[in-house]
Design a protein around this motif. Sequence first.
Motif, mmCIF file in Angstrom:
data_model
loop_
_atom_site.group_PDB
_atom_site.id
_atom_site.type_symbol
_atom_site.label_atom_id
_atom_site.label_comp_id
_atom_site.label_asym_id
_atom_site.label_seq_id
_atom_site.Cartn_x
_atom_site.Cartn_y
_atom_site.Cartn_z
ATOM 1 N N LEU A 193 -11.472 35.244 -6.752
ATOM 2 C CA LEU A 193 -10.433 36.178 -6.312
ATOM 3 C C LEU A 193 -9.419 36.457 -7.417
ATOM 4 C CD1 LEU A 193 -9.585 35.266 -2.601
ATOM 5 C CD2 LEU A 193 -10.499 37.412 -3.477
ATOM 6 N N MET A 194 -9.152 35.451 -8.247
ATOM 7 C CA MET A 194 -8.240 35.643 -9.381
ATOM 8 C C MET A 194 -8.788 36.735 -10.300
ATOM 9 S SD MET A 194 -5.484 34.784 -11.060
ATOM 10 C CE MET A 194 -4.982 33.227 -10.324
ATOM 11 N N LEU A 195 -10.091 36.654 -10.603
ATOM 12 C CA LEU A 195 -10.722 37.667 -11.456
ATOM 13 C C LEU A 195 -10.695 39.035 -10.779
ATOM 14 C CD1 LEU A 195 -12.272 38.463 -13.989
ATOM 15 C CD2 LEU A 195 -14.382 37.690 -12.885
ATOM 16 N N ALA A 196 -10.929 39.064 -9.481
ATOM 17 C CA ALA A 196 -10.900 40.334 -8.736
ATOM 18 C C ALA A 196 -9.515 40.974 -8.792
ATOM 19 C CB ALA A 196 -11.310 40.092 -7.283
ATOM 20 N N ALA A 197 -8.476 40.170 -8.611
ATOM 21 C CA ALA A 197 -7.102 40.680 -8.587
ATOM 22 C C ALA A 197 -6.674 41.220 -9.947
ATOM 23 C CB ALA A 197 -6.152 39.578 -8.126
ATOM 24 N N ILE A 198 -6.928 40.437 -11.006
ATOM 25 C CA ILE A 198 -6.532 40.862 -12.351
ATOM 26 C C ILE A 198 -7.293 42.123 -12.766
ATOM 27 C CG2 ILE A 198 -6.508 40.214 -14.795
ATOM 28 C CD1 ILE A 198 -6.193 37.314 -13.914
ATOM 29 N N THR A 199 -8.578 42.176 -12.409
ATOM 30 C CA THR A 199 -9.403 43.339 -12.739
ATOM 31 C C THR A 199 -8.898 44.596 -12.036
ATOM 32 O OG1 THR A 199 -11.344 41.912 -13.026
ATOM 33 C CG2 THR A 199 -11.761 44.258 -12.726
ATOM 34 N N LEU A 200 -8.569 44.477 -10.756
ATOM 35 C CA LEU A 200 -8.037 45.619 -9.997
ATOM 36 C C LEU A 200 -6.729 46.109 -10.607
ATOM 37 C CD1 LEU A 200 -8.056 47.540 -7.562
ATOM 38 C CD2 LEU A 200 -6.991 45.699 -6.211
ATOM 39 N N GLY A 201 -5.855 45.163 -10.991
ATOM 40 C CA GLY A 201 -4.577 45.539 -11.590
ATOM 41 C C GLY A 201 -4.750 46.259 -12.911
#
Length: 452
Positions: free
Chosen positions: A59-67
Motif C-alpha cells: 500500500l505504501m508503494l501504491a500511495a506514493i505512486t498515485l501521488g
Amino acid sequence: METKTRENWSSKAGFILAAAGSAIGLGNIWKFPYSVGTNGGGAYVAVYLLFLVLIGTPLMLAAITLGRKTQLSVFGAYKSIDKRWSFVGFLAVICGFVILAFYSSVGGWVLYYFKNAVTGNLNTKDPQVLAGIFSNMMNSPATLIVYQLIFMALTMLIVINGIKKGIEVTSKVMMPGLFILLIIIAIRSVTLEGSMEGIKFLLVPDFSKITLEVAKNAMAQVFFSLSIGMGVMITYGSYLDKEVNLLSTAVSIPALDTLAALIAGFATIPAVFALGFEVGEGPGLMFITLPAVFASMPLGQIFCIAFFLMVTFAALTSSMSMLEISVSYFVDELKKDRKKSTLAVGIVIFLMGIPASLSLVQGSSFYIGSLSFFDIYDKLSSNILLTTGAFLLSIFVAWILTTKEAVKEIELSGIRFKLAPVWSFLVKYVVPVGVFIILFNSYKDFIIALLN
C-alpha cells in the motif's frame, strides 16, 4: 495569468526523512510499546510484521505512486483520475483533521513532560508520585489546553514555511536526532540486569495469544504508524520528481518505521521488566512507568530529558505531515495562500481537539455512549477512517488507475519492477480482503461502543 510552480523535495533523502518522520511518531514511541505489552508481546509483533509485509508495504508503494503520477494533493489525486472517487480524497482530509485533533492533545502531554523532565520533577522512582503528576495534568483543563495549543503552534510554524524550508529542513534535523537518542536509550535498557525477560517478551511469540482483537489492533497500528489511509504518502509522493526510484523509497519508509518501533520496544520493555514494573500498563507506560525506570538508572534525569526530547521530535514530524494533508488541499484545489490556509486549518483542528482533551478530565461530560471524545477520535481515525482509506486506496490503484498504469509510473525512473506481478496480486486481492475483514469488525465494535 502567472502559474505558480508547485514545490518539490530538494532530494530523495529529504523526502525519505520527511516521509519516515510522518510514519515515525507517537505510534512508534508511545503506542507500539504499550500495544506490545497489552497484546501478548512477541505474538503481536509477529502479526504486525506479517501485516507490514503483505499489506503495509504494497500500500505504501501504491500511495506514493498515485501521488507522483498525479502531482496533486490527496483530493486532487483521486479526482484527476476518476471524479466519482473524489470522496476518498475528501475522506483522507477529514481523517487528517480527526487524527490531529486528538494527536495534538497527546503532543501537548509530551511537551508538558519534557518541561517536567528538564526541571527534575520526574526524577523519582515512586510510581505513586509519577501517577500523581499524570493525574494532575489530566485533571487540569488549563494545562491540557495550553500545552495542546503550544504543540499546534509549533506544528503550524513548520508547515507554514512549506515543503523545502519547513517540513524537509525540520525532518533532516529531527529524524537523525530521534534515532540517535532512541538507540542510546535502547542500549541502556537492554544492558540493565534482568532485562533478558523483557527481550524475550518482545521477540519470542506465543502464538496461542493471537486473537482477532490482536490482529485488528496490529492492522490499525500498521495504518496509524505508516500514515497510509489518511493520504499523507499520496500528498508527500506528489512532491517527488519523476527520476526518483519509487521501489527503494516505498521499502525504505516502512523499514525505517519498523526499525524505530522495534528500537522503541527495546528502549522501554526490557527496562520495565528489569526494574519490576508492569508491562501491561497501557497508555500510561510512557508517562508513569518510564520516568520511574529512568529514575532507577544512573544519570536517569539525562536519559529522561533525552527521551522526552526524542518523543517531541517524533510527535512533531508526524503532526506536520497530518496538517500538510489539509493545507495542500486548500493550496492545490482551492488555490489559497499557504500561510493563511495553515493558520485557518490549524486553528480549526485545535478547536476540534479541545473536547478530546477535556473529555479526559475526571467527571467530564464529553462522552457518547461508553466512549470519551478522545476515544471516539482515536477509534474513529485509527480503526475506521484509516482502515477505510487504505481499503479504498487498494481498490482504486488496483482497478481504477489499474496496476498496469501504476507499474508504468514506477518504471519511469528507468528501473525494472521484477516483482510487479506479485505486487499486483497483493494489491488486487490480498490487501482488500485482509483489510475488509478487519474493517468489518472495527465498524461493528465501534458502533456497539457508541450505543452502550
